[in-house]
Design an enzyme around this catalytic site. Structure first.
Site, short mmCIF file in Angstrom:
data_model
loop_
_atom_site.label_atom_id
_atom_site.label_comp_id
_atom_site.label_asym_id
_atom_site.label_seq_id
_atom_site.Cartn_x
_atom_site.Cartn_y
_atom_site.Cartn_z
N ARG A 1 0.93 10.43 0.20
CA ARG A 1 1.20 11.45 1.22
C ARG A 1 2.43 12.28 0.92
O ARG A 1 2.81 13.13 1.72
CB ARG A 1 1.43 10.77 2.58
CG ARG A 1 0.21 10.09 3.09
CD ARG A 1 0.40 9.61 4.50
NE ARG A 1 -0.54 8.55 4.76
CZ ARG A 1 -0.53 7.79 5.83
NH1 ARG A 1 0.40 7.96 6.76
NH2 ARG A 1 -1.41 6.85 5.99
N GLU B 1 0.88 -1.18 0.00
CA GLU B 1 0.00 0.00 0.00
C GLU B 1 0.90 1.22 0.00
O GLU B 1 1.54 1.55 1.01
CB GLU B 1 -0.91 0.01 1.24
CG GLU B 1 -1.78 1.27 1.28
CD GLU B 1 -2.56 1.45 2.59
OE1 GLU B 1 -2.86 0.45 3.27
OE2 GLU B 1 -2.86 2.62 2.92
N LYS C 1 -11.19 -1.84 6.09
CA LYS C 1 -9.99 -1.51 6.87
C LYS C 1 -10.50 -0.96 8.21
O LYS C 1 -11.33 -0.04 8.21
CB LYS C 1 -9.21 -0.45 6.10
CG LYS C 1 -8.15 0.28 6.87
CD LYS C 1 -7.33 1.14 5.92
CE LYS C 1 -6.41 2.07 6.68
NZ LYS C 1 -5.32 2.58 5.86
#
Ligand code: 3PG
Length: 209
Positions: A44, A40, A128
């Site tokens: 960011r 993943e 999640k």
């Protein structure tokens, strides 16, 4: 590959923050060498999307997901660059609709039973739990499995090598997400062997199931 197929490939999904584009390919290779092919890569940093493209282009064994997706435009970009799945810290109608429209495996984030039920109503039964430790961690997941046993989780946030096994033992946990296998400092030092070692240790821990 379906979302559940992806999330049962490996016990840990490394949550990756790439600050330097040059780290992308060696990082992916180090994690895969340790047995963690499902990645993943979070959106960011300014180089994140470029890093995702590089890994997809140069590391074909990687199963590349995009993380920190909060807006449908990002989902569209994930699809365009060929990412295999997308992950969000939350769940919004816009993201749900877009993931359906473009047909990309999508892992939305939830924090409460009500959010999990809303996700299930929308057709999403693999979620999640984020941030997992703050949501109540292992005991929260145990409690959720009573009334909502058909919902499966990839808990992420606050999980590390010592708590990994406890999470993986739960019947409603498919895998866990975590950043501990890809420490910032190891990347900056070019300590790729250390990242492979951390990944190998996680895989070994999961063998104790
Ligand atoms: C994150 O937001 O960075 C992920 O949830 C990872 O959390 P962690 O750093 O606690 O593993």
């Amino acid at each position: 590959m379906s979302l559940n197929e992806i999330l049962t490939r490996a016990p840990v999904v490394p949550v990756i923050v790439i600050e330097d584009l040059e780290h992308a390919v060696p990082l992916a290779r180090s994690l895969i060498a340790g047995g963690l092919p499902v990645l993943e890569i979070t959106l960011r940093t300014p180089v994140a999307m470029e890093a995702i493209k590089m890994i997809i282009g140069e590391v074909p064994e990687a199963i590349v997901g995009v993380g920190t997706v909060t807006h449908p435009d990002q989902l569209l970009e994930c699809k365009q660059v060929g990412a295999q799945f997308a992950v969000s810290p939350g769940l919004t109608p816009a993201l749900i609709d877009c993931s359906r429209d473009i047909d990309i495996p999508f892992l939305p984030g939830v924090f409460t039973p009500s959010e999990a039920m809303q996700a299930r109503d929308l057709g999403f039964k693999t979620l999640k739990l984020f941030p997992a430790a703050q949501a109540g961690g292992v005991s929260m997941l145990k409690a959720m499995n009573g009334p909502l046993p058909d919902i499966k989780f990839c808990p992420t946030g606050g999980i590390g090598p010592t708590s990994l096994l406890e999470y993986l033992k739960l019947p409603n946990v498919l895998c866990v997400g975590g950043s501990w296998v890809a420490p910032k400092q190891s990347m900056h030092n070019g300590s790729w062997q250390q990242i492979t070692q951390l990944s190998t240790e996680a895989v070994m821990t999961a063998k104790n199931l």
